[in-house]
Design a protein around this motif. Sequence first.
Motif, PDB file in Angstrom:
ATOM      1  N   VAL A  82       0.829  -1.205   0.000  1.00 41.18           N
ATOM      2  CA  VAL A  82       0.000   0.000   0.000  1.00 41.18           C
ATOM      3  C   VAL A  82       0.864   1.256   0.000  1.00 41.18           C
ATOM      4  O   VAL A  82       0.807   2.080  -0.908  1.00 41.18           O
ATOM      5  N   GLU A  83       1.702   1.415   1.050  1.00 40.77           N
ATOM      6  CA  GLU A  83       2.434   2.679   1.217  1.00 40.77           C
ATOM      7  C   GLU A  83       3.487   2.497   2.299  1.00 40.77           C
ATOM      8  O   GLU A  83       3.737   1.393   2.753  1.00 40.77           O
ATOM      9  N   GLY A  84       4.096   3.645   2.722  1.00 41.22           N
ATOM     10  CA  GLY A  84       5.006   3.643   3.881  1.00 41.22           C
ATOM     11  C   GLY A  84       6.188   2.704   3.739  1.00 41.22           C
ATOM     12  O   GLY A  84       6.479   1.943   4.667  1.00 41.22           O
ATOM     13  N   PRO A  85       6.950   2.720   2.613  1.00 41.12           N
ATOM     14  CA  PRO A  85       8.088   1.802   2.499  1.00 41.12           C
ATOM     15  C   PRO A  85       9.211   2.154   3.470  1.00 41.12           C
ATOM     16  O   PRO A  85       9.376   3.321   3.835  1.00 41.12           O
ATOM     17  N   TRP A  86       9.945   1.144   3.893  1.00 39.09           N
ATOM     18  CA  TRP A  86      11.171   1.347   4.713  1.00 39.09           C
ATOM     19  C   TRP A  86      12.224   0.430   4.109  1.00 39.09           C
ATOM     20  O   TRP A  86      12.109  -0.791   4.170  1.00 39.09           O
ATOM     21  N   LEU A  87      13.241   1.019   3.487  1.00 43.57           N
ATOM     22  CA  LEU A  87      14.269   0.247   2.774  1.00 43.57           C
ATOM     23  C   LEU A  87      15.467   0.023   3.676  1.00 43.57           C
ATOM     24  O   LEU A  87      15.948   0.967   4.323  1.00 43.57           O
ATOM     25  N   ARG A  88      15.972  -1.221   3.727  1.00 46.41           N
ATOM     26  CA  ARG A  88      17.163  -1.503   4.536  1.00 46.41           C
ATOM     27  C   ARG A  88      17.961  -2.633   3.908  1.00 46.41           C
ATOM     28  O   ARG A  88      17.455  -3.387   3.070  1.00 46.41           O
ATOM     29  N   LYS A  89      19.216  -2.717   4.343  1.00 49.56           N
ATOM     30  CA  LYS A  89      20.064  -3.807   3.871  1.00 49.56           C
ATOM     31  C   LYS A  89      20.409  -4.688   5.058  1.00 49.56           C
ATOM     32  O   LYS A  89      20.723  -4.173   6.149  1.00 49.56           O
ATOM     33  N   VAL A  90      20.381  -5.992   4.876  1.00 46.41           N
ATOM     34  CA  VAL A  90      20.702  -6.905   5.973  1.00 46.41           C
ATOM     35  C   VAL A  90      22.212  -6.866   6.195  1.00 46.41           C
ATOM     36  O   VAL A  90      22.994  -6.843   5.239  1.00 46.41           O
ATOM     37  N   ASP A  91      22.602  -6.851   7.467  1.00 44.70           N
ATOM     38  CA  ASP A  91      24.023  -6.822   7.809  1.00 44.70           C
ATOM     39  C   ASP A  91      24.597  -8.226   7.605  1.00 44.70           C
ATOM     40  O   ASP A  91      24.401  -9.131   8.425  1.00 44.70           O
ATOM     41  N   GLY A  92      25.336  -8.379   6.506  1.00 47.35           N
ATOM     42  CA  GLY A  92      25.876  -9.688   6.136  1.00 47.35           C
ATOM     43  C   GLY A  92      26.929 -10.186   7.113  1.00 47.35           C
ATOM     44  O   GLY A  92      27.231 -11.380   7.168  1.00 47.35           O
ATOM     45  N   SER A  93      27.491  -9.282   7.922  1.00 48.34           N
ATOM     46  CA  SER A  93      28.492  -9.732   8.892  1.00 48.34           C
ATOM     47  C   SER A  93      27.814 -10.341  10.127  1.00 48.34           C
ATOM     48  O   SER A  93      28.447 -11.033  10.920  1.00 48.34           O
ATOM     49  N   LYS A  94      26.523 -10.094  10.291  1.00 49.30           N
ATOM     50  CA  LYS A  94      25.829 -10.597  11.486  1.00 49.30           C
ATOM     51  C   LYS A  94      24.894 -11.759  11.157  1.00 49.30           C
ATOM     52  O   LYS A  94      24.618 -12.593  12.006  1.00 49.30           O
ATOM     53  N   TYR A  95      24.361 -11.753   9.930  1.00 49.01           N
ATOM     54  CA  TYR A  95      23.322 -12.739   9.594  1.00 49.01           C
ATOM     55  C   TYR A  95      23.709 -13.512   8.338  1.00 49.01           C
ATOM     56  O   TYR A  95      24.330 -12.954   7.426  1.00 49.01           O
ATOM     57  N   LYS A  96      23.314 -14.793   8.357  1.00 43.20           N
ATOM     58  CA  LYS A  96      23.623 -15.646   7.201  1.00 43.20           C
ATOM     59  C   LYS A  96      22.562 -15.397   6.145  1.00 43.20           C
ATOM     60  O   LYS A  96      21.636 -16.195   5.953  1.00 43.20           O
ATOM     61  N   VAL A  97      22.707 -14.303   5.432  1.00 46.07           N
ATOM     62  CA  VAL A  97      21.658 -13.916   4.500  1.00 46.07           C
ATOM     63  C   VAL A  97      22.055 -14.309   3.068  1.00 46.07           C
ATOM     64  O   VAL A  97      23.219 -14.133   2.675  1.00 46.07           O
TER      65      VAL A  97
END
Length: 746
Positions: A214-229
């Motif tokens: 709908v609306e209100g996006p929040w863009l972020r990047k996963v911290d690859g040093s902390k999480y097995k993404v």
Amino acid sequence: MKHRRITAALMALAALAANAQNPFVQTWFTSDPAPMVHNGRMYVYTGHDEDNADFFWMQEWRVYSTADMVNWQDHGSPLALESFSWADDRAWASQTIERDGKFYWYICAHSTISKGMAIGVAVSDSPTGPFRDALGKPLFENGSWDHIDPTVMIDDDGQTWLMWGNPQCYYLKLNRDMISYSGELGRLDMTEEAFGSPAMNKREKGKAYKDSYVEGPWLRKVDGSKYKVDKSKAYQLLYAAGGVPEHISYSTAPSPAGPWTYAGQIMPLCPTNSFTNHCGVADYKGHSYFFYHTGKLPRGGGFGRSVAVEEFQYNADGSFPTIMPTDEGVKPVGTFNPYQRVEAETMAFSRGVKTEQNDEVGVYVSDIHNGDYIKLQNVRFDGNQPRLFTARVASGLRGGRIEVRLDSLGGQMVACLEVPGTGGWEKWQTLSAEIQQTADGTHDLFLAFTGRKGPKLFNFDWWRIQGLQSLVVEDGGTGAYKAVMKEESSLDAHTVFVPQDLSPFGKKNPLPVLVWGNGACTNSPWEHFRFLNEIASHGYMVIATGFIPIEEKPYQGPMSTTQQQIESIDWAVAQNADPSSPYYGKIDVGNICAAGMSCGGLQTLYNCADPRLKSLMICNSGLFKVSNLGRAVGGMPMPEKSKLQEIHTPVIYILGGREDIAYENGMDDFRLISHVPACAANFPVGHGGTYRQPHGGEFSVVALAWLDWQLKGDKQAARMFKGKDCLLSKREGWTIEKNGQFGRLK
Ligand code: FUB
């Protein structure tokens, strides 16, 4: 009817407040929270829903910050529609980010130019403003109403992505200057795979879709040093989903430009009394936080929303768990220090009050009525015994009271400040009340406002608690007992120097006492604290007239009084006799020396007849002669020379040689004293002596020898003065003269 509605609202808030932290702003309706961590503080940028609104008639944005996640300071509204010459309506969702020491606040508002919604950017050197329109025109607009809710992210490669939109999600790649962009306007593919349903115009009638952007996006990047993404899920886009009412969902992608894949709900639809939701996430002090809004404040709702926060933990692969809204909110991640100026608009919870701002004092608490309160959480008193509660207040009516209470609204009252009418709502006065009760450890602190029922009581700018201060001077001194300089709650306007560890002292080894008056009769030993501390480190209790000099700078207040030395003696005697005192039985009240420098020496001579004295030490001082009375400074005690006949103890004059302005008076005194043992020791440093040198310099050496001899009966120390070849006569720079009685000193 109105009264009943208000009472019901207050009861609802009271129920919320028992353990509540959410909504974490109660003074205004706030919406669309956008967190940003900077310099160890968590900031949250919000919208501001108008009271009693029937739409999102929003006029301004606001900022709040915290260092512990529970006590939030209101920084007011540093940005409003008026900040943008082109904006006339709908100060809707926004986000702020820091780059190269500047803060960029991306907003959306209705534009008078395109007649649609537009994306704008304001800039500041500080996270709390002042902010100004960076461009003087929108950063992006094209007449569409889609352009709302900007979110911004700086990628690891330095590229800034700006994204927004309802119902289409757009993006721009910003240039390094953060206020211009390169390339065309990007549009995310609004597919079923990406967001759970395709764009509105492509949806099949009657088909049940998984979800919808709908609306209100929040863009972020996963911290690859902390999480097995997985690389394909490195970016996350959180958004309000599902239509009205909204829940929060998210999608993942290998790049902000996509392709995006729907990843599920984060905050499901819950009865929060708001048909919109809008989120932001941030890590702070090792914890992860999810910000959102509800309509849960009394009299709140769909157009009266309030920001809230929950703590959560990412899954091992960086994906989101389900996060439910709670009233409890989050736990503190630090303690709150009350021994500093605290802006009154800092609160973990409040009832009834509002905040306002003006150019003179910034933000302050207003609209205070009988029964309102402010709560602070996790306030740490930490062994620093609170003594005084001080507040800056103003009242155009009759004022009221601030009751300082611990742990609950009805908890122990430690202080009560009476606030009078001050002659105007912005006629500020700083007032203090003594803290009567002891407080230690960590408490919730309630500032409860009382007064006449009905009218506004007062405005409230800031408060502080003053505690008993102490300081280890230099290294604690060179003596066998490291000393500390401290205030004592039972002895106002004095500074005490004592060994830090009192355990070696008792009836067999009590602490002799030195009571001290300061140069210029200043009400603080700020020029002498090294000298006095050094003496204490050799096993003395030193009680100086005046306030503790925590900072080594001239004291500015009124002069001290001669009586303060007598108060010092009275206090030492009382402490020694008081079983509840840490000094009980540890003070040698039979061995007290009075001493003082310059004007403090005159105070000492004024007090010389006190029968409790065993010795006198007159430093850089002497009674004025009739011939030089004109040199005296106003306010000095001016006993006549006949006063010297009241001396009943041995006395030493320690002077700064002929250069010392007090030399003539001091030597004259010495020559007039023939009824008690007296000596005059001179070291050619002038009037200032050596008190401010490390450990008090030469004056400490001589003063200590005198005290050790006179108060402790130390025969070794006596060698400094006794006999024709006394050590002082051989000590470099020093000269000594003794009167006819001196030889009888043992
Ligand atoms: O606050 C006004 C609008 O409501 C926002 O822009 C949307 O995200 C929704 O929260």
